[in-house]
Each structure stands twice: as C-alpha cells, then as structure tokens.
Design a protein around this motif. Structure first.
Motif: not given
Lengths: 470, 118
Positions: B114, B91, A18-20, B102-103, B87, A22, A28-33, B98-99, A49, A39, B95
């Motif tokens: 993938l 960030s 899930t982390v991968f 998102t989920v 930063l 997302s 916008g994803g989880w690292l710096f949007d 945010r996740l 940033v 992918l 997570v």
C-alpha cells in the motif's frame, strides 16, 4: 453541504497495519462488507448496509479517495446519497488499534434514510417553477448503471434555469430497482406536483410509471435503453432500442472474430426478453447461430453455474443483456471460468460504471454498443464532460449513455415546457417530437417509427476504459 | 421517542394514512384531517393523532382554539439516522471477529503493498 456527521468508535485487538489492509476485499472487508478489488485511490468500492428488518440491505457506491497508511482511509460515495466515510486508525498501547468511523449524511441522504425506514418525509417547496421528477435506481440491481443519473439531472436543471426562461425544480425518487416501489414513488412525485417524470429505471419499473402518468395526466419520459412500446399521449421513450444495438454489434463482432456460435444470456423481464426475441432473428440473419440461451431473474446469485453452461456449450460469442450488479457478477464469474480466453462478449448494458465495477482484468476485451460513451471525441461532449467534472469533482461517477440520456431529456423537456407552458402531456410530447437538438451524443431527432434516431457506437474495454471503434 | 412506540404507531393503516396526508399537505387543522380520514369516527382520529404525537412523528400547534398538526420531520429523521448509527457501531463491534477470520484465510496469499496517496 448541510446534514450531519455520525461517529462510532471501537478498540480492536489487531495492529494498525492489519486493520488498514483488511479494510476492503474482493469478497468483503470489515466495514459493511466493503468490496473492492484493491486498496488504491480512485478504486470503486461498495459497502453493504443491512438497514432495517424486512428490507433488503442497500449498497453505498463510491470510490476510495484517500489512503494514508496505516492511519487514514477516506471513501466518497455518490449513492444512495452523496457522502463521505472517514476512518482513522490510531495505536493503542498494549491493546491494539482504536478505530474512529465518521459518516457524513447530507439532507437528501437523511430524507432517503427516513423513507427507507418506512417513515414519511414532507414534500416541500414548489412555488414558481415547473417540478420535474427524476425516478432513478439509487439502490438495487440497477443502481450501478444509474450512479450518475442524479448528477446529470442536477446539471441539466441548473443549465435550463441559467437560461432564464422557465425555471425547473428537480424532485428525486428511488425505485430501488423494484417495479412496485417505482409505482409508489411515481405516485409520490405526481402528488408533489411534478409535471413530468424522467425515469432512469428498468422497463419493468417504467411500465408502472406509465400507469401513474396515464392516471394522473402527467408525462413519463424513459431516458434509458428500452424496447419501445405503443405510442401514448402521456409517455415517450428515449434511449437505444435493442434492435439498434444488436444490429450495430453482432455483424461487426462476427467479422472481427470470424466466429458464428452465440450464447444469449439475459433476464426474464420485458426488455431483456425482447433482446432474446430479437437475437433469435438477427443472429441467424447475420450468418450466426445460437447454441445456447439462459434467462435469469434480476438479482440472480449463481453466475458461476451460468458461466459453466456457456463453457460447455462451445459458444465463441456471448450476447448478454444482464444489467447492473447482475452483469458485474456474471462477467466476474465468466472471467474466473476462463471464458475471456475462449469467447468474445457483446454486453448491451455495459456502461462506464458497470465496466469499472467488473474490474480491469475481468472486463478486458468486452464489447459495448451504445449511443453515447464518455470518451466520445466531439467538442460538444468534451465540454459537457468538463462541465460535469467542474460541478461534481474528479471522484464523481463517470458519465454514460444512461446519465447523458437523463441530461438530454431534461434539456429537451425544458425547451418543450417553454414552448408549451400550459401544455398537456400530449402537447409537450409533440413539442419533444419536433425538437432537433445537438446533445453530447450528437444530433437527436424523432423518426416516424417512434424511435429517437441516434448513431450507435461500438467500443471495447481496455484497462477499465472504453476504446471506440473507428 | 423510542423505536417501539414508533413501530406501534406505524402499525396502524389509519395512522399511516394520516402521516401520508400530512406529508403531502403540510400543516393541517384537526378537522381537515378528520374530513380526509372518513372511514373512522372523528374521535378515533383524535386518538390516532395522540398516538402519533406520543411517538414523536407529528407535532401539534395551538392557534387560538384550533389545533394544527404537521409531520415532525426531525422526529422521523432522528429515528432513521439513529438506525444507521447503530449499524455503524454494530459493524465495528464485529471487527475483531471478522479480522481474525480474514487474517487466517489470507495468510497464504500475498496482499499488495500500500502507498500513501490522496
């Protein structure tokens, strides 16, 4: 590459897969949007940033270069510095996933961050070479079309220096697509001893560069499409003129589609306002009519509303002079509003980088009219593209008319400085005007009306690439 | 160095002018700096130089009886890079939150499969 590697670690509750998955998303994803459409290796990505209070966030522009599900993601980015972001995901028994983030920042990146933080950076070196400044938009709305400008400038300087005649040294500055900052950075380049500033920036920014050049007695060269202007002893403007682009594109599109009704959309600043004025003359002269107009500021956010207006206008043709991130946002909104089915668009600042970031489906069928495309099938251009890829690698941003103009400007400047080593800006301009040079875009020479003559080519977007019209 | 003392140091236009002068001119004698910053007294310039040193933004070198000043490039860079690292950590700290959003929002839509690639 020297510089540093910064790391950060966090343990999160969700599973690795899930982390991968997302990591990045269209909105916008989880690292710096992180924004990208999917992918996949090679996919363009940007990360936002929020660097410092009181300044706008900046974007890192790059590509996904490695995916190893569910353990590793690598992004290589070109602006505002060349760097690499690596993410490693490992399973934590009972607790979820451990994320290790590593960001490479080279020396140029450290300098850029330092300036962005409002701190001074010493100007170094300079002996024995002519300093040439490159003012480019590393951040801000215009960054997308300037992604390859610095690479192109670096390549040009290396080639001039390999000639063994009069060495050049490149000093790079960022206008952040802001005329105020353009003026400040142009001053800094002048103080650093630059004899000339090659500017890959909007016309609004270039106006400030011209003021600095006049005051400091140095040369300003605009290497980007522009609306032209009065002749000057301290500045010269390469790049396509909007009249050239519109004359090349409008009649052809009207013939190809048998449509006549246009909607014209652009920005409020000088170049784009000039496009609107010209469109009002050229479109009727070509047998068309303008059924709607819109002008928005750079950095406008609500393109959905604009797309709706176009849909309601009944226009079958759209002429856009929106730039960079704005053009990306508009075209994606237009696609979402179904305008691809009902309209054909001529976009005046649609280069290869902008095209990639609009996206494949979203950009299908868009027209562009430029003096250069990376796909130009000439031997000179093939060799140029080959040298560029050899030097900067497969993941480097694509070449475009903007970056080729920077490259050619520096080669021309190298030749002019060799002819006039102690010349004033006026004499260097005369040397530039005398030059007839075979560049990757073809033969470049100066006509009497203060415009560089060049052939304007038409291309349409197919599967995120340009197909040139024959 | 700490961020507060740096911001305090940068808050003064005179100190910013000194920093800009050093950025353009490299290492300079105290006297040369005072000659450049003519709108404040020389003793004031000394005070400003001391504040800038305390903030880690400039370095002082003694050469006999002369004091020479230069930008502490590493000091400024350390601060800027430190911001960026903060930063990065911030960030990652967000997570989980945010996740979870998102989920929840993407549970109805299919995510593309993938593949490993490089």
């Amino acid at each position: 590459m020297s510089g540093i590697v910064l790391t950060a670690t966090e343990i999160v509750r969700l599973d690795r897969a899930t982390v991968f998955e997302s990591f990045a998303a269209a909105r916008g994803g989880w690292l710096f949007d992180a924004e990208c459409d999917r992918l996949a290796v090679g996919e363009p990505i940007s990360l936002i940033v929020p660097f410092a209070r009181g300044t706008d966030p900046f974007r890192l522009y790059g590509r996904i270069t490695r995916l190893s599900f569910p353990a590793e993601i690598v992004v290589e980015h070109a602006q505002p510095w060349r760097g690499r972001i690596r993410i490693r995901l490992s399973e934590q028994p009972t607790t979820g996933t451990r994320i290790v983030l590593a960001c490479d920042i080279d020396d140029a990146g450290i300098d850029w961050l330092t300036r962005r933080a409002g701190l001074p950076v010493p100007t170094s070196g300079g002996a024995g070479a002519d300093r040439v400044g490159l003012l480019t938009s590393k951040t801000g709305a215009g960054a997308i079309f300037a992604l390859a400008a610095e690479n192109a400038a670096t390549l040009a300087v290396e080639e001039v220096n390999a000639d063994g005649r009069r060495p050049l040294e490149l000093v790079v500055a960022d206008d952040a697509t802001d005329p105020l900052i353009a003026g400040i950075e142009a001053e800094r380049l002048a103080r650093a001893g630059c004899r000339a500033i090659v500017a890959s920036v909007t016309s609004a920014s270039f106006a400030r560069v011209q003021e600095v050049a006049r005051r400091r007695g140095i040369l300003a060269i605009h290497a980007l499409l522009n609306e032209g202007g009065r002749p000057s002893s301290t500045s010269i403007r390469l790049g396509e003129r909007p009249a050239q682009q519109i004359h090349a594109g409008v009649p052809s599109i009207m013939r190809a589609t048998s449509a006549t009704d246009w909607f014209v959309i652009g920005h409020t600043y000088s170049w784009s306002a000039a496009v609107l004025d010209l469109a009002r003359q050229i479109i009727p002269a070509a047998g068309g009519r303008i059924v709607g107009e819109a002008a928005v500021a750079l950095g406008h956010s609500d393109y959905d509303a604009v797309a709706e207006r176009i849909a309601r206008s009944g226009a079958e043709l759209v002429l856009t002079s929106l730039v960079g991130q704005d053009e990306v946002r508009y075209e994606r909104a237009a696609y979402d509003a179904g305008l691809r089915d009902s309209t054909t668009t001529l976009s005046l600042v649609l280069d290869e980088s902008t095209l990639e970031r609009i996206g494949g489906r979203q950009s299908e069928g868009l027209w562009s009219a430029m003096g250069y495309f990376e796909a130009l099938p000439t031997e000179t251009n093939r060799m140029f593209v080959h040298r560029y890829r050899e030097r900067f690698g497969r993941w480097a941003p694509p070449l475009s008319t903007m970056s080729e103009a920077v490259y050619s400007a520096i080669l021309l400047l190298g030749g002019a400085l060799y002819e006039e080593p102690d010349g004033s800006p006026g004499r260097i301009i005369d040397a530039l005007r005398r030059a007839h040079r075979h560049t990757p875009r073809g033969l470049l020479f100066f006509a009497d009306d203060e415009t560089y003559q060049q052939e304007i080519r038409l291309a349409t977007a197919r599967d995120k690439r340009f197909v040139l019209s024959s | 160095m700490d961020a507060d003392s740096v911001f305090e140091a940068l808050a003064s236009p005179v100190r910013r002018e000194i920093l800009a002068f050093l950025a353009d001119n490299g290492e300079c004698k105290a006297g040369a700096i005072a000659d450049q910053i003519t709108h404040v007294a020389r003793t004031s310039v000394s005070t400003h130089l001391r504040i800038l040193r305390g903030a880690g933004l400039i370095r002082e070198r003694r050469d006999g009886r002369q004091r020479l000043y230069s930008l502490d490039r590493e000091g400024s860079a350390t601060l800027a890079v430190g911001f960026f690292q903060t930063l990065m950590a911030n960030s990652l700290e967000q997570v989980d939150e945010r996740l979870e959003k998102t989920v929840t929002s993407s549970s109805a839509s299919a995510t593309p499969p993938l593949r490993d690639a490089s």
